[in-house]
Scaffold this motif. Structure first.
Motif, short mmCIF file in Angstrom:
data_model
loop_
_atom_site.label_atom_id
_atom_site.label_comp_id
_atom_site.label_asym_id
_atom_site.label_seq_id
_atom_site.Cartn_x
_atom_site.Cartn_y
_atom_site.Cartn_z
N TYR A 39 46.41 20.84 46.14
CA TYR A 39 46.97 19.82 45.26
C TYR A 39 48.18 19.16 45.90
O TYR A 39 48.97 19.80 46.58
N LYS A 40 48.30 17.86 45.64
CA LYS A 40 49.46 17.10 46.09
C LYS A 40 49.91 16.23 44.93
O LYS A 40 49.21 16.12 43.91
N VAL A 41 51.06 15.62 45.08
CA VAL A 41 51.62 14.81 43.99
C VAL A 41 50.63 13.73 43.55
O VAL A 41 50.48 13.45 42.36
N THR A 42 49.92 13.14 44.50
CA THR A 42 49.04 12.02 44.19
C THR A 42 47.57 12.40 43.97
O THR A 42 46.73 11.52 43.89
N GLY A 43 47.27 13.70 43.88
CA GLY A 43 45.88 14.09 43.64
C GLY A 43 45.55 15.46 44.19
O GLY A 43 46.39 16.35 44.20
N PHE A 167 60.49 23.32 51.37
CA PHE A 167 61.09 23.43 52.70
C PHE A 167 61.57 22.10 53.26
O PHE A 167 62.39 22.07 54.17
N PHE A 168 61.03 20.99 52.76
CA PHE A 168 61.37 19.69 53.31
C PHE A 168 61.84 18.75 52.20
O PHE A 168 61.16 18.62 51.17
N ASP A 169 62.97 18.09 52.43
CA ASP A 169 63.52 17.14 51.46
C ASP A 169 62.92 15.75 51.68
O ASP A 169 62.46 15.43 52.76
N GLY A 170 62.94 14.94 50.63
CA GLY A 170 62.57 13.54 50.73
C GLY A 170 61.09 13.26 50.87
O GLY A 170 60.71 12.16 51.28
N LEU A 171 60.23 14.18 50.53
CA LEU A 171 58.79 13.96 50.66
C LEU A 171 58.24 13.04 49.57
O LEU A 171 57.21 12.39 49.78
N LYS A 172 58.89 13.01 48.43
CA LYS A 172 58.47 12.20 47.28
C LYS A 172 56.98 12.36 47.01
O LYS A 172 56.51 13.45 46.78
N ASP A 173 56.23 11.25 47.04
CA ASP A 173 54.80 11.35 46.69
C ASP A 173 53.94 11.87 47.85
O ASP A 173 52.72 11.95 47.74
N LYS A 174 54.54 12.27 48.95
CA LYS A 174 53.82 12.87 50.08
C LYS A 174 53.81 14.40 49.99
O LYS A 174 53.19 15.07 50.82
N ALA A 175 54.48 14.95 48.98
CA ALA A 175 54.58 16.40 48.85
C ALA A 175 53.22 17.02 48.53
O ALA A 175 52.42 16.47 47.77
N ILE A 176 52.99 18.18 49.13
CA ILE A 176 51.79 18.97 48.87
C ILE A 176 52.26 20.24 48.18
O ILE A 176 53.19 20.90 48.63
N TYR A 177 51.63 20.57 47.07
CA TYR A 177 52.06 21.75 46.31
C TYR A 177 51.84 23.03 47.12
O TYR A 177 50.91 23.11 47.94
#
Length: 188
Positions: A39-43, A167-177
């Motif tokens: 899962y990621k923020v966008t799907g 672990f990483f800041d600033g990922l916004k909608d690129k984040a993976i759960y």
């Protein structure tokens, strides 16, 4: 006299413990299925992993153990086609994720099994991914010669940190759960 008493005590102790009859049932890898879903923020994305080998151990009709090996080189994506499918599969197999060149298999070994109902069990096991082993607890149901289980895996415990907002800041909608699911349908 002491020898007779000692011999009697040893015999009593030996016969007090009932031997456990363990029946190991091999899982039919070619008839079993493992589905992963991330899962990621966008799907989300999903795919399959082939079971290389596995077995479940029973005492009479009660589950008491199990062990499995997954072929991580078989990891594929089923919700995409063409170029995007190939790119995601390549990335998941890379060192950013599962590093299949160095870690071609993952394994699960049951360490504790407790019955929770007629056909259901709570299992704790050691899951090894990328050479890292951590305990995991999940439920498994067994009906005849079939077993189903769903595992929720925290990938960061196995050094799979790519795209993790933990672990990483600033990922916004690129984040993976951090958690992904493994859903298994086993035939034995």
């Amino acid at each position: 006299m002491k020898k007779i008493v000692l011999a009697g005590l040893v015999a009593f102790v030996a016969f007090s413990f009932k031997a456990v009859d363990v029946e190991k049932k091999e899982v039919k890898a070619n008839e079993s299925k493992i589905v992963w879903k991330g899962y990621k923020v966008t799907g989300s994305h999903e795919g399959n992993i082939i079971l290389k080998s596995g077995s479940l151990s029973f005492n009479e009709d009660k589950l008491i153990g199990g062990e499995f090996v997954m072929d991580m080189t078989s990891l594929n994506v089923t919700d995409l086609e063409g170029e995007y499918k190939g790119k995601l599969e390549g990335h998941l197999k890379s060192d950013d994720f599962f590093g299949i060149e160095n870690y071609p298999t993952a394994s699960l070994v049951f360490t504790d099994v407790k019955a929770t109902g007629k056909n259901s069990y709570s299992v704790t096991g050691d899951l090894t991914i990328k050479g890292k082993t951590n305990p995991i607890t999940f439920s498994i149901s067994i009906y005849g010669n079939k077993a189903t289980a769903s595992l929720k895996v925290d990938r960061t415990k196995y050094d799979v940190k790519y795209g993790s907002a933990s672990f990483f800041d600033g990922l916004k909608d690129k984040a993976i759960y951090d958690e992904f699911d493994l859903v298994t349908d086993l035939q034995f």
